[in-house]
Design an enzyme around this catalytic site. Structure first.
Site, PDB file in Angstrom:
ATOM      1  N   TYR A 153      36.400  48.862  38.881  1.00 22.72           N
ATOM      2  CA  TYR A 153      37.209  47.868  38.169  1.00 22.72           C
ATOM      3  C   TYR A 153      38.364  48.579  37.486  1.00 22.72           C
ATOM      4  O   TYR A 153      38.147  49.468  36.662  1.00 22.72           O
ATOM      5  CB  TYR A 153      36.335  47.138  37.143  1.00 22.72           C
ATOM      6  CG  TYR A 153      36.995  45.892  36.539  1.00 22.72           C
ATOM      7  CD1 TYR A 153      38.057  45.255  37.169  1.00 22.72           C
ATOM      8  CD2 TYR A 153      36.544  45.356  35.338  1.00 22.72           C
ATOM      9  CE1 TYR A 153      38.640  44.120  36.634  1.00 22.72           C
ATOM     10  CE2 TYR A 153      37.121  44.212  34.781  1.00 22.72           C
ATOM     11  CZ  TYR A 153      38.173  43.601  35.432  1.00 22.72           C
ATOM     12  OH  TYR A 153      38.767  42.478  34.915  1.00 22.72           O
ATOM     13  N   HIS A 177      38.272  42.075  41.927  1.00 25.86           N
ATOM     14  CA  HIS A 177      39.392  41.162  41.676  1.00 25.86           C
ATOM     15  C   HIS A 177      40.727  41.671  42.235  1.00 25.86           C
ATOM     16  O   HIS A 177      41.762  41.611  41.565  1.00 25.86           O
ATOM     17  CB  HIS A 177      39.538  40.899  40.159  1.00 25.86           C
ATOM     18  CG  HIS A 177      38.222  40.744  39.441  1.00 25.86           C
ATOM     19  ND1 HIS A 177      37.111  40.182  40.018  1.00 25.86           N
ATOM     20  CD2 HIS A 177      37.838  41.093  38.179  1.00 25.86           C
ATOM     21  CE1 HIS A 177      36.105  40.195  39.144  1.00 25.86           C
ATOM     22  NE2 HIS A 177      36.503  40.741  38.040  1.00 25.86           N
ATOM     23  N   ASP A 245      32.153  35.012  38.974  1.00 23.64           N
ATOM     24  CA  ASP A 245      32.365  35.744  37.721  1.00 23.64           C
ATOM     25  C   ASP A 245      31.735  35.024  36.515  1.00 23.64           C
ATOM     26  O   ASP A 245      32.064  35.333  35.361  1.00 23.64           O
ATOM     27  CB  ASP A 245      33.841  36.032  37.448  1.00 23.64           C
ATOM     28  CG  ASP A 245      34.020  37.100  36.373  1.00 23.64           C
ATOM     29  OD1 ASP A 245      33.136  37.966  36.250  1.00 23.64           O
ATOM     30  OD2 ASP A 245      35.016  37.056  35.632  1.00 23.64           O
TER      31      ASP A 245
HETATM   32  C1  0GY Z   1      34.584  40.683  34.962  1.00 24.17           C
HETATM   33  C2  0GY Z   1      35.690  40.953  34.030  1.00 24.17           C
HETATM   34  C3  0GY Z   1      35.632  41.389  32.742  1.00 24.17           C
HETATM   35  C4  0GY Z   1      34.504  41.908  32.049  1.00 24.17           C
HETATM   36  C5  0GY Z   1      33.487  42.625  32.588  1.00 24.17           C
HETATM   37  O1  0GY Z   1      31.573  43.887  32.458  1.00 24.17           O
HETATM   38  C6  0GY Z   1      32.417  43.264  31.810  1.00 24.17           C
HETATM   39  O2  0GY Z   1      32.422  43.187  30.585  1.00 24.17           O
HETATM   40  O3  0GY Z   1      33.395  42.815  33.876  1.00 24.17           O
HETATM   41  C7  0GY Z   1      36.902  41.332  31.980  1.00 24.17           C
HETATM   42  O4  0GY Z   1      36.859  41.260  30.754  1.00 24.17           O
HETATM   43  O5  0GY Z   1      37.967  41.392  32.628  1.00 24.17           O
HETATM   44  O6  0GY Z   1      34.662  41.047  36.105  1.00 24.17           O
HETATM   45  O7  0GY Z   1      33.610  40.097  34.545  1.00 24.17           O
END
Ligand code: 0GY
Length: 289
Positions: A153, A177, A245
């Site tokens: 990510y 994403h 998500d």
């Molecule tokens: C997502 C995006 C987010 C958060 C997380 O693990 C997480 O806290 O993934 C975000 O805040 O962009 O993919 O869930």
């Protein structure tokens, strides 16, 4: 929960789009419940409770067969809530864990038995503290024998710096994403082209074509995200995944209706074949083979 926390949609619509049989929601999370699975002290946000029972109810309501539950950063490297959800779902869920280089072989094997099939490396600074790249490389090497893959990510502006590292990683790499493109710039802008080129040149790199609600500047029905996501699906139909998500951590502009998100799918995967690959064949190959 945080004062400005937006709670997931309480009454999503029934999707108009009929998901193909065996569809997988390949990106979702569980939060707590906190009384049973406390949030991590090092977390950057405190969400509402969103446990496995609510996730499974949403799965059934929307028409999915299976979930891939990604460890959320509010639980840090304590994977118990995610692992508990995977176990409770029997063979209908797989997990993605967050681990440090100190993780033991036994912990990895136990997580594998519960359904975990990968680790997530997070580079989004608002979500996590920095992890040394050597730690990530060590973890990446250790998980190969389990047949696990790596979910990454990051945000678009970090891709240039990360690219040499990403292409060094072994095994399958799944980008969350679409690498968070700036969708106010057209598909042919150099940043998005860089991402497409990365996938073109590296057959081991996959993408989740997820989170129109995060990427959109316009809001629902997310017209401004269609071209970018459709381009990735059309070019790499065998290396894309889709997920809700849910429960949508850190959404500030609005809370999406999960049924409306499912209705977004045929706009980006336009043929039944693309839809079957995106929702069934690809996630089944990566997580259940
Ligand atoms: C997502 C995006 C987010 C958060 C997380 O693990 C997480 O806290 O993934 C975000 O805040 O962009 O993919 O869930």
């Amino acid at each position: 929960m945080d004062a400005d926390w937006l709670v997931f949609h309480p009454t999503p619509k029934k999707p108009d789009f009929r998901l193909p049989a065996g569809a997988v929601d390949a990106h979702c999370h569980v939060f707590g419940p906190e009384a049973e699975f406390p949030f991590a002290p090092e977390r950057k946000y405190t969400p509402c409770d969103a446990g496995k029972d609510q996730l499974f109810a949403l799965r059934d309501f929307l028409g999915f067969e299976r979930n891939v539950i990604v460890q959320a950063t509010c639980h840090g490297k304590d994977n118990r809530a995610m692992v508990d959800a995977c176990r409770a779902a029997s063979d209908r869920a797989r997990g993605i864990a967050s681990v440090g280089a100190e993780v033991s072989e036994r912990e990895l094997r136990d997580m594998h038995a519960a359904g975990v099939r990968g680790v997530r490396f997070n580079f989004v600074k608002r979500l996590v503290d920095d992890t040394p790249r050597e730690d990530f490389l060590e973890i990446a090497a250790r998980i190969q024998k389990l047949g696990w893959h790596i979910v990454v990510y990051f945000e678009a502006q970090d891709l240039e710096d990360l690219e040499p590292f990403l292409t060094q990683l072994p095994g399958t790499i799944v980008v969350d994403h679409m690498g968070r493109p700036d969708i106010s710039k057209p598909v042919n802008n150099p940043d998005f082209q860089r991402f497409l080129r990365l996938m073109e040149e590296n057959g081991n790199i996959w993408s989740k074509v997820t989170c129109p609600e995060r990427l959109s500047r316009q809001g629902p029905p997310y017209d401004d995200v269609v071209a970018h996501a459709a381009a990735v699906v059309a070019r790499f139909p065998d290396r894309v995944l889709w997920g809700t998500d849910w429960p949508h951590p850190n959404m500030k502009s609005h809370m999406p209706d999960d049924g409306a998100l499912v209705d977004f799918i045929p706009r980006i995967a336009r043929t039944p074949e693309q839809q079957r690959k995106l929702l069934v064949d690809n996630p089944m190959r990566l997580y259940w083979a």
